[in-house]
Design a protein around this motif. Sequence first.
Motif, mmCIF file in Angstrom:
data_model
loop_
_atom_site.group_PDB
_atom_site.id
_atom_site.type_symbol
_atom_site.label_atom_id
_atom_site.label_comp_id
_atom_site.label_asym_id
_atom_site.label_seq_id
_atom_site.Cartn_x
_atom_site.Cartn_y
_atom_site.Cartn_z
ATOM 1 N N LEU A 21 -7.724 1.458 -0.096
ATOM 2 C CA LEU A 21 -6.840 0.295 -0.112
ATOM 3 C C LEU A 21 -5.414 0.731 -0.476
ATOM 4 N N GLY A 22 -4.465 -0.092 -0.134
ATOM 5 C CA GLY A 22 -3.083 0.194 -0.504
ATOM 6 C C GLY A 22 -2.892 0.066 -2.014
ATOM 7 N N GLY A 23 -1.721 0.449 -2.487
ATOM 8 C CA GLY A 23 -1.429 0.401 -3.911
ATOM 9 C C GLY A 23 -1.506 -1.000 -4.494
ATOM 10 N N ASP A 24 -1.425 -1.994 -3.634
ATOM 11 C CA ASP A 24 -1.491 -3.377 -4.098
ATOM 12 C C ASP A 24 -2.910 -3.931 -3.977
ATOM 13 N N GLY A 25 -3.854 -3.083 -3.613
ATOM 14 C CA GLY A 25 -5.239 -3.533 -3.490
ATOM 15 C C GLY A 25 -5.545 -4.174 -2.152
ATOM 16 N N GLN A 26 -4.537 -4.237 -1.312
ATOM 17 C CA GLN A 26 -4.742 -4.840 0.005
ATOM 18 C C GLN A 26 -5.175 -3.785 1.010
ATOM 19 N N LYS A 27 -5.813 -4.240 2.022
ATOM 20 C CA LYS A 27 -6.240 -3.347 3.085
ATOM 21 C C LYS A 27 -5.031 -2.697 3.756
ATOM 22 N N LEU A 28 -5.170 -1.415 4.041
ATOM 23 C CA LEU A 28 -4.106 -0.725 4.752
ATOM 24 C C LEU A 28 -4.220 -1.027 6.238
ATOM 25 N N SER A 29 -3.107 -1.329 6.828
ATOM 26 C CA SER A 29 -3.107 -1.548 8.265
ATOM 27 C C SER A 29 -1.759 -1.108 8.809
ATOM 28 N N LYS A 30 -1.677 -1.097 10.122
ATOM 29 C CA LYS A 30 -0.417 -0.667 10.726
ATOM 30 C C LYS A 30 0.749 -1.499 10.191
ATOM 31 N N ARG A 31 0.465 -2.753 9.982
ATOM 32 C CA ARG A 31 1.528 -3.633 9.497
ATOM 33 C C ARG A 31 1.755 -3.477 7.992
ATOM 34 N N HIS A 32 0.724 -2.976 7.332
ATOM 35 C CA HIS A 32 0.800 -2.974 5.876
ATOM 36 C C HIS A 32 0.468 -1.616 5.272
ATOM 37 N N GLY A 33 1.467 -0.792 5.108
ATOM 38 C CA GLY A 33 1.314 0.406 4.294
ATOM 39 C C GLY A 33 0.610 1.615 4.880
ATOM 40 N N ALA A 34 -0.006 1.480 6.040
ATOM 41 C CA ALA A 34 -0.687 2.644 6.591
ATOM 42 C C ALA A 34 0.343 3.583 7.203
ATOM 43 N N VAL A 35 0.413 4.785 6.672
ATOM 44 C CA VAL A 35 1.371 5.743 7.211
ATOM 45 C C VAL A 35 0.658 7.034 7.579
ATOM 46 N N SER A 36 1.304 7.779 8.425
ATOM 47 C CA SER A 36 0.792 9.071 8.846
ATOM 48 C C SER A 36 0.778 10.028 7.661
ATOM 49 N N VAL A 37 -0.169 10.944 7.630
ATOM 50 C CA VAL A 37 -0.133 11.951 6.573
ATOM 51 C C VAL A 37 1.152 12.771 6.669
ATOM 52 N N MET A 38 1.687 12.869 7.871
ATOM 53 C CA MET A 38 2.934 13.620 8.040
ATOM 54 C C MET A 38 4.111 12.957 7.314
ATOM 55 N N GLN A 39 3.953 11.685 7.055
ATOM 56 C CA GLN A 39 4.987 10.981 6.298
ATOM 57 C C GLN A 39 5.079 11.552 4.872
ATOM 58 N N TYR A 40 3.956 12.032 4.378
ATOM 59 C CA TYR A 40 3.957 12.607 3.036
ATOM 60 C C TYR A 40 4.726 13.922 3.014
ATOM 61 N N ASP A 41 4.639 14.638 4.117
ATOM 62 C CA ASP A 41 5.452 15.847 4.256
ATOM 63 C C ASP A 41 6.925 15.436 4.245
ATOM 64 N N GLU A 42 7.202 14.468 5.067
ATOM 65 C CA GLU A 42 8.559 13.923 5.160
ATOM 66 C C GLU A 42 9.090 13.494 3.789
ATOM 67 N N ASP A 43 8.212 12.891 3.006
ATOM 68 C CA ASP A 43 8.625 12.354 1.706
ATOM 69 C C ASP A 43 8.637 13.387 0.586
ATOM 70 N N GLY A 44 8.296 14.609 0.923
ATOM 71 C CA GLY A 44 8.417 15.654 -0.094
ATOM 72 C C GLY A 44 7.151 15.973 -0.862
ATOM 73 N N TYR A 45 6.007 15.727 -0.251
ATOM 74 C CA TYR A 45 4.750 16.086 -0.902
ATOM 75 C C TYR A 45 4.214 17.382 -0.317
ATOM 76 N N LEU A 46 3.614 18.170 -1.171
ATOM 77 C CA LEU A 46 2.974 19.400 -0.745
ATOM 78 C C LEU A 46 1.567 19.066 -0.226
ATOM 79 N N PRO A 47 1.113 19.738 0.819
ATOM 80 C CA PRO A 47 -0.227 19.441 1.330
ATOM 81 C C PRO A 47 -1.319 19.643 0.273
ATOM 82 N N GLU A 48 -1.136 20.627 -0.592
ATOM 83 C CA GLU A 48 -2.134 20.862 -1.660
ATOM 84 C C GLU A 48 -2.288 19.626 -2.532
ATOM 85 N N ALA A 49 -1.157 18.975 -2.798
ATOM 86 C CA ALA A 49 -1.179 17.801 -3.667
ATOM 87 C C ALA A 49 -1.887 16.636 -2.981
#
Length: 462
Positions: free
Chosen positions: A235-263
């Motif tokens: 679920l999303g951080g708000d407890g709601q279902k993730l969907s295209k309209r609501h919070g579902a993002v590509s894992v590549m977005q985490y790269d974009e946002d500065g996260y390491l794949p290990e993390a």
Amino acid sequence: MIVRTRFAPSPTGFLHIGGARTALFSWAFAKKHGGTFILRIEDTDVARSTPEAVQAILDGMQWLGLDYDEGPFYQMQRMDRYKEVIRKMLQEGSAYYCYCSKEELDALRENQMQQGLKPRYDGRWRPEEGKTLPEPPQDIPPVIRFKNPKDGHVSWNDLVKGEISIANQELDDLIIARADGTPTYNFCVVVDDWEMGITQVIRGDDHVNNTPRQINMLKALGATIPQYAHLSMILGGDGQKLSKRHGAVSVMQYDEDGYLPEAVLNYLARLGWSHGDDEIFSKQQFCEWFDLDHITPSAAQFNTDKLNWLNAHYIKQASPETLAREMKKRLAKLHVAVSAQPDLFAVIDLYKERANTLNELAASIAYFYQKPVIDQAAAEKHLTADIKPVIAKLADLLGAVDWQAEAIHHAINEVVTQYQLKFPKVAMPLRVMLTGIAQSPSIDQVMALLGRDEVLTRINQA
RNA sequence: GUCCCCAUCGUCUAGAGGCCUAGGACACCUCCCUUUCACGGAGGCGACCGGGGUUCGAAUCCCCGUGGGGACGCCA
């Protein structure tokens, strides 16, 4: 038995966090047991599948380091095989033609819903002993349905959820081939899981309802039934279902946002699975520890704070080379070019314990390579008139100092003593003048890295 | 509506009938460290959805509620 697992996404969008975790668990299970992990692209929905989505899934898996031993297999390339199996089923009587039009089926469904019934096919074209079928209409190309058993129960011991049993009465005769002859999802899955020798089907729990149908087909084909493990959703951080309209993002977005794949991997691993009190573990450790017994059957809420914490940890652990490469890339995005001085490795070393993300880290060190933007609030608070002469005096001293953190610290102490001030009274204005903001590592270390000329220039300009 | 699934701190979770006065982690709060902010260290706050059973004993097993979710496509 040799373990064979698979990840079977449909290429209708990017690889999102839920899919990534499913892939991760399938992958880890295979690794743990020295088995084979297969990637299968379920692209039979021609209208929605795209090559871009295939690539996005491949990219996401590569970024996470989820390598597959076999595949990718594309279902669209296995059409002949599916059709062959369907032919066989028609012959053996476990499948049959159905001439209902879509309109007819819609009407049926609506009618059942109104009566408070579960909408399902009523079997009007299902051949039965002693039953006379209607004359097939000429203008309607038939679909092919699976002849599901009418009585009894389908049960399996779900490796995550435990014993699940569903009455065959709840199931209707699902369509396995469309009017145009192309096979449908539930059927392709059955053929593929069977022929690819999948031993454990690890997938999202939105498939729980498909499982009894698939088991019935597998039985009809005389195939071995794999074990099933149904993972609950994220679920999303708000407890709601993730969907295209609501919070579902590509894992590549985490790269974009500065996260390491290990993390991201470590975070995902702990979301729904646990190994006692362990929180931080390497990919290898995870593969050794992973099991299906410690997966929670309940849905889990995504928590960015915890991801940040893990990311901060992995930033501290990252090699200088990795961080340097990331910083160059991310500073470039901020239109900051890294010059030879100050030394990027030294700068990173000074800052890497302070950042949750690589983007934060990049932003925080940008001032080493370009003039800082002075924060107005900080300037008003610290750059007071009474401190000007003190700084001027310090600037004098700095001109002759041996340019080392220790000596610089000494010089600051000298003016501090001379003017009878507290150390921060001088350090804070320096921070603002040199970095633009009121927070930084030890100011003497910052100055040492920044270089004498640059320090004096910034002091003069402030 | 029908069927299926789920239910421990705010969040992720430990928990396989006595080890539970319910443990850990994130977040939050306090203190320490300190040159500000972080990092780090030490503490603190904080949960077994409700009701019935079973049992000498239940967070754990059973039943019923309640709440949440999923599925019911010629989508996957």
